[in-house]
Design a protein around this motif. Structure first.
Motif, PDB file in Angstrom:
ATOM      1  N   VAL A  50       0.878  -1.208   0.054  1.00 52.67           N
ATOM      2  CA  VAL A  50      -0.300   0.374  -0.219  1.00 52.67           C
ATOM      3  C   VAL A  50       0.954   1.328   0.043  1.00 52.67           C
ATOM      4  CG1 VAL A  50      -1.778   1.699   1.157  1.00 52.67           C
ATOM      5  CG2 VAL A  50      -2.202  -1.571   0.993  1.00 52.67           C
ATOM      6  N   ARG A  51       2.083   1.306   0.584  1.00 51.47           N
ATOM      7  CA  ARG A  51       2.441   2.718   1.354  1.00 51.47           C
ATOM      8  C   ARG A  51       3.650   2.771  -0.860  1.00 51.47           C
ATOM      9  NH1 ARG A  51       7.534   2.496   5.054  1.00 51.47           N
ATOM     10  NH2 ARG A  51       7.198   0.862   5.386  1.00 51.47           N
ATOM     11  N   ALA A  52       3.932   1.846  -1.285  1.00 49.31           N
ATOM     12  CA  ALA A  52       4.463   1.422  -2.434  1.00 49.31           C
ATOM     13  C   ALA A  52       3.762   2.332  -3.172  1.00 49.31           C
ATOM     14  CB  ALA A  52       4.935   0.255  -3.062  1.00 49.31           C
ATOM     15  N   LEU A  53       2.476   1.602  -3.221  1.00 47.62           N
ATOM     16  CA  LEU A  53       1.308   2.217  -5.123  1.00 47.62           C
ATOM     17  C   LEU A  53       1.168   3.736  -3.988  1.00 47.62           C
ATOM     18  CD1 LEU A  53      -0.917  -1.088  -4.783  1.00 47.62           C
ATOM     19  CD2 LEU A  53       0.348   0.158  -6.920  1.00 47.62           C
ATOM     20  N   ILE A 106      -1.087   3.349  -8.259  1.00 52.79           N
ATOM     21  CA  ILE A 106      -0.955   2.410  -8.809  1.00 52.79           C
ATOM     22  C   ILE A 106       0.355   3.272  -9.482  1.00 52.79           C
ATOM     23  CG2 ILE A 106      -1.632   4.768 -10.310  1.00 52.79           C
ATOM     24  CD1 ILE A 106      -3.388   1.808 -12.310  1.00 52.79           C
ATOM     25  N   ALA A 107       0.381   0.750 -10.509  1.00 53.11           N
ATOM     26  CA  ALA A 107       1.630   1.296 -10.889  1.00 53.11           C
ATOM     27  C   ALA A 107       1.871  -0.408 -11.303  1.00 53.11           C
ATOM     28  CB  ALA A 107       2.828   1.609  -9.212  1.00 53.11           C
ATOM     29  N   ARG A 108       2.633  -0.430 -12.007  1.00 54.32           N
ATOM     30  CA  ARG A 108       3.542  -1.789 -12.995  1.00 54.32           C
ATOM     31  C   ARG A 108       3.571  -2.619 -11.255  1.00 54.32           C
ATOM     32  NH1 ARG A 108       4.004  -1.694 -17.975  1.00 54.32           N
ATOM     33  NH2 ARG A 108       3.941   0.626 -19.586  1.00 54.32           N
ATOM     34  N   VAL A 109       3.387  -3.977 -11.911  1.00 53.19           N
ATOM     35  CA  VAL A 109       3.852  -5.297 -10.941  1.00 53.19           C
ATOM     36  C   VAL A 109       4.889  -5.706 -10.682  1.00 53.19           C
ATOM     37  CG1 VAL A 109       4.194  -7.744 -10.434  1.00 53.19           C
ATOM     38  CG2 VAL A 109       2.237  -6.314 -10.824  1.00 53.19           C
ATOM     39  N   ALA A 110       6.341  -4.921 -12.299  1.00 51.68           N
ATOM     40  CA  ALA A 110       7.854  -4.948 -12.612  1.00 51.68           C
ATOM     41  C   ALA A 110       7.987  -3.757 -11.542  1.00 51.68           C
ATOM     42  CB  ALA A 110       7.754  -5.328 -13.972  1.00 51.68           C
ATOM     43  N   THR A 111       7.483  -3.266 -11.479  1.00 52.54           N
ATOM     44  CA  THR A 111       7.567  -1.783 -10.855  1.00 52.54           C
ATOM     45  C   THR A 111       8.233  -1.933  -9.051  1.00 52.54           C
ATOM     46  OG1 THR A 111       7.205   0.021 -12.313  1.00 52.54           O
ATOM     47  CG2 THR A 111       7.387   0.646 -10.389  1.00 52.54           C
ATOM     48  N   LEU A 112       6.974  -2.176  -8.449  1.00 54.08           N
ATOM     49  CA  LEU A 112       6.164  -2.997  -7.089  1.00 54.08           C
ATOM     50  C   LEU A 112       7.571  -4.041  -6.872  1.00 54.08           C
ATOM     51  CD1 LEU A 112       2.845  -3.127  -7.384  1.00 54.08           C
ATOM     52  CD2 LEU A 112       4.366  -1.323  -6.222  1.00 54.08           C
ATOM     53  N   ARG A 113       8.085  -5.051  -7.990  1.00 52.96           N
ATOM     54  CA  ARG A 113       9.051  -6.298  -7.586  1.00 52.96           C
ATOM     55  C   ARG A 113      10.080  -6.067  -6.852  1.00 52.96           C
ATOM     56  NH1 ARG A 113       6.675  -9.533 -11.833  1.00 52.96           N
ATOM     57  NH2 ARG A 113       5.578 -11.349 -11.029  1.00 52.96           N
ATOM     58  N   ARG A 143      -6.149 -10.697  -2.425  1.00 52.29           N
ATOM     59  CA  ARG A 143      -7.200 -11.324  -1.686  1.00 52.29           C
ATOM     60  C   ARG A 143      -8.053 -10.934  -1.279  1.00 52.29           C
ATOM     61  NH1 ARG A 143      -2.855 -15.300  -1.545  1.00 52.29           N
ATOM     62  NH2 ARG A 143      -2.933 -16.956  -3.182  1.00 52.29           N
ATOM     63  N   ALA A 144      -6.957 -10.110  -0.518  1.00 53.78           N
ATOM     64  CA  ALA A 144      -7.108  -9.125   1.284  1.00 53.78           C
ATOM     65  C   ALA A 144      -8.889  -7.855   0.235  1.00 53.78           C
ATOM     66  CB  ALA A 144      -6.971  -8.975   1.931  1.00 53.78           C
ATOM     67  N   GLY A 145      -8.458  -8.749  -0.875  1.00 55.18           N
ATOM     68  CA  GLY A 145      -9.287  -6.170  -1.809  1.00 55.18           C
ATOM     69  C   GLY A 145      -8.729  -5.448  -0.989  1.00 55.18           C
ATOM     70  N   VAL A 146      -7.252  -4.942  -0.543  1.00 51.31           N
ATOM     71  CA  VAL A 146      -6.743  -4.282  -0.030  1.00 51.31           C
ATOM     72  C   VAL A 146      -6.802  -3.516  -1.793  1.00 51.31           C
ATOM     73  CG1 VAL A 146      -4.573  -2.700   0.767  1.00 51.31           C
ATOM     74  CG2 VAL A 146      -5.791  -4.809   2.131  1.00 51.31           C
ATOM     75  N   VAL A 147      -5.359  -4.535  -2.143  1.00 52.08           N
ATOM     76  CA  VAL A 147      -5.445  -3.604  -4.060  1.00 52.08           C
ATOM     77  C   VAL A 147      -6.268  -4.457  -4.817  1.00 52.08           C
ATOM     78  CG1 VAL A 147      -2.858  -4.216  -5.290  1.00 52.08           C
ATOM     79  CG2 VAL A 147      -3.169  -4.114  -2.825  1.00 52.08           C
ATOM     80  N   ILE A 148      -6.374  -4.021  -6.010  1.00 55.38           N
ATOM     81  CA  ILE A 148      -6.901  -4.632  -7.395  1.00 55.38           C
ATOM     82  C   ILE A 148      -5.873  -4.636  -8.429  1.00 55.38           C
ATOM     83  CG2 ILE A 148      -9.475  -4.050  -6.570  1.00 55.38           C
ATOM     84  CD1 ILE A 148      -8.534  -1.305  -8.697  1.00 55.38           C
ATOM     85  N   SER A 149      -6.398  -5.755  -9.050  1.00 58.32           N
ATOM     86  CA  SER A 149      -5.873  -5.773 -10.179  1.00 58.32           C
ATOM     87  C   SER A 149      -6.334  -5.389 -10.953  1.00 58.32           C
ATOM     88  CB  SER A 149      -5.807  -7.919 -11.117  1.00 58.32           C
ATOM     89  OG  SER A 149      -5.239  -8.026 -11.961  1.00 58.32           O
ATOM     90  N   VAL A 150      -5.395  -4.609 -11.992  1.00 60.91           N
ATOM     91  CA  VAL A 150      -6.201  -3.220 -12.671  1.00 60.91           C
ATOM     92  C   VAL A 150      -6.399  -3.357 -14.291  1.00 60.91           C
ATOM     93  CG1 VAL A 150      -5.673  -1.280 -14.088  1.00 60.91           C
ATOM     94  CG2 VAL A 150      -5.639  -1.822 -12.252  1.00 60.91           C
ATOM     95  N   CYS A 151      -5.235  -4.687 -14.784  1.00 60.16           N
ATOM     96  CA  CYS A 151      -5.414  -4.962 -16.097  1.00 60.16           C
ATOM     97  C   CYS A 151      -3.449  -5.838 -15.872  1.00 60.16           C
ATOM     98  CB  CYS A 151      -5.109  -4.228 -17.561  1.00 60.16           C
ATOM     99  SG  CYS A 151      -3.486  -3.475 -17.341  1.00 60.16           S
ATOM    100  N   ARG A 152      -3.660  -6.695 -16.891  1.00 59.91           N
ATOM    101  CA  ARG A 152      -2.084  -7.662 -16.749  1.00 59.91           C
ATOM    102  C   ARG A 152      -1.046  -6.682 -17.512  1.00 59.91           C
ATOM    103  NH1 ARG A 152      -0.219 -11.922 -20.815  1.00 59.91           N
ATOM    104  NH2 ARG A 152       1.983 -12.895 -20.045  1.00 59.91           N
ATOM    105  N   GLY A 153      -0.250  -7.206 -15.559  1.00 61.81           N
ATOM    106  CA  GLY A 153       1.078  -5.850 -14.556  1.00 61.81           C
ATOM    107  C   GLY A 153       0.950  -4.615 -14.437  1.00 61.81           C
ATOM    108  N   TRP A 154      -0.709  -4.820 -14.362  1.00 64.66           N
ATOM    109  CA  TRP A 154      -0.688  -3.609 -13.518  1.00 64.66           C
ATOM    110  C   TRP A 154      -1.466  -4.200 -12.282  1.00 64.66           C
ATOM    111  CZ3 TRP A 154       1.386   1.788 -14.382  1.00 64.66           C
ATOM    112  CH2 TRP A 154       1.518   2.312 -15.149  1.00 64.66           C
ATOM    113  N   GLY A 171      -3.829  -2.146  -8.651  1.00 63.84           N
ATOM    114  CA  GLY A 171      -3.603   0.013  -7.877  1.00 63.84           C
ATOM    115  C   GLY A 171      -4.546  -0.851  -6.725  1.00 63.84           C
ATOM    116  N   LEU A 172      -4.847   0.956  -5.594  1.00 64.19           N
ATOM    117  CA  LEU A 172      -5.751   0.355  -4.939  1.00 64.19           C
ATOM    118  C   LEU A 172      -7.224   0.952  -5.332  1.00 64.19           C
ATOM    119  CD1 LEU A 172      -3.034   3.306  -2.276  1.00 64.19           C
ATOM    120  CD2 LEU A 172      -4.032   0.480  -3.270  1.00 64.19           C
ATOM    121  N   PRO A 173      -7.788   0.515  -4.931  1.00 62.55           N
ATOM    122  CA  PRO A 173      -9.110   0.840  -4.925  1.00 62.55           C
ATOM    123  C   PRO A 173     -10.247   2.245  -4.990  1.00 62.55           C
ATOM    124  CG  PRO A 173      -9.125  -0.973  -3.709  1.00 62.55           C
ATOM    125  CD  PRO A 173      -7.774  -0.586  -3.736  1.00 62.55           C
TER     126      PRO A 173
END
Length: 274
Positions: A4-7, A13-20, A34-45, A47-49
């Protein structure tokens, strides 16, 4: 690294690769989704709800916000931005799904692939191509006045013809886009038109010739400001000036009557000291 802090550090919102790369593990990311804290925006991205809906939409459609949309988001003068303007690489088929105006173009300034909002420089280049000349000039002058761009850097860039013309014509002196538009529409007039002049202790929007003052009223000309304007108008007229006040709607939607009034004043030599 807390996801969450990273986003939050990346506008939600960020790329998964950037977060890694910033230290967020795949396990931590999966748990957050899974917890709903973060959402999958599209492939590779991801974000926060509560992330900016415009940025989320841009990621889904493979585009970046640009042109007048970026200008408006930076509080620059924009005449009209009712629908989003986005930029996409030339021949990008994925961007066909984007709503609003899509600009397929090669950027003058390299775009950071981690960002979903274009640089103001690229946005201004697209504004030059997309908007009518006077509207585009107002946006360019607003950017210069706000210090949002470095004119020297822009001037050295390989600008296309429309942007190069604005680079030559733009001046950072107009107090608002309405003043840019007013000055542009009367550029043909063979009479000196000086913007932002101090006359009898107050700055006026325009001094035409030696004695014709034109003031352009915005939404803030109410209450104490309006009372001060009226008092200054009276002082100007007592000192031999002629004052014409016009409102935003008159300027933008009834220009013919505004111009007629100014030309009538000039024909009567009200712009001259004697």
């Amino acid at each position: 690294m807390d996801v969450v802090r990273a986003l939050n550090a990346r506008n939600g919102i960020a790329r998964v690769a950037t977060l890694r790369r910033s230290g967020v593990t795949d396990h931590t990311l999966r748990q957050a989704v899974r917890a709903g804290v973060v959402i999958s925006v599209c492939r590779g991205w991801v974000g926060l709800p509560a992330a900016d809906p415009m940025l989320l939409a841009a990621a889904k459609r493979g585009v970046v916000l640009s042109c007048v949309t970026v200008a408006a988001r930076k509080d620059l003068w924009v005449t009209a931005a009712s629908q989003p303007h986005v930029a996409a690489p030339a021949k990008s088929g994925h961007a066909n799904a984007a709503r609003g105006v899509v600009h397929w173009s090669r950027p003058i300034f390299p775009r950071d692939p981690e960002l979903l909002e274009d640089s103001i420089e690229n946005a201004l280049v697209l504004v030059a191509r997309c908007q009518p000349y006077e509207d585009a000039l107002a946006t360019w002058e607003s950017a210069m006045r706000a210090g949002a761009v470095d004119p020297d850097v822009l001037d050295r860039a390989p600008l296309p013809p429309a942007a190069r013309r604005l680079m030559i014509d733009a001046r950072p002196f107009a107090d608002a886009g309405t003043e840019t538009i007013f000055r542009t529409r009367l550029a043909w007039l063979d009479v000196p038109i000086t913007p932002q002049v101090w006359v009898i202790g107050h700055r006026v929007d325009f001094l035409i010739g030696e004695r014709l003052v034109v003031q352009i009223d915005g939404g803030h000309h109410v209450g104490p400001q309006r009372a001060s304007d009226i008092a200054h108008d009276a002082e100007l007229m007592l000192r031999g000036y002629h004052v014409i006040r016009i409102g935003y709607d008159q300027l933008m939607n009834h220009w013919a009557s505004v111009q007629s009034r100014i030309l009538a004043a000039i024909a009567q030599r009200l712009h001259l000291a004697s």
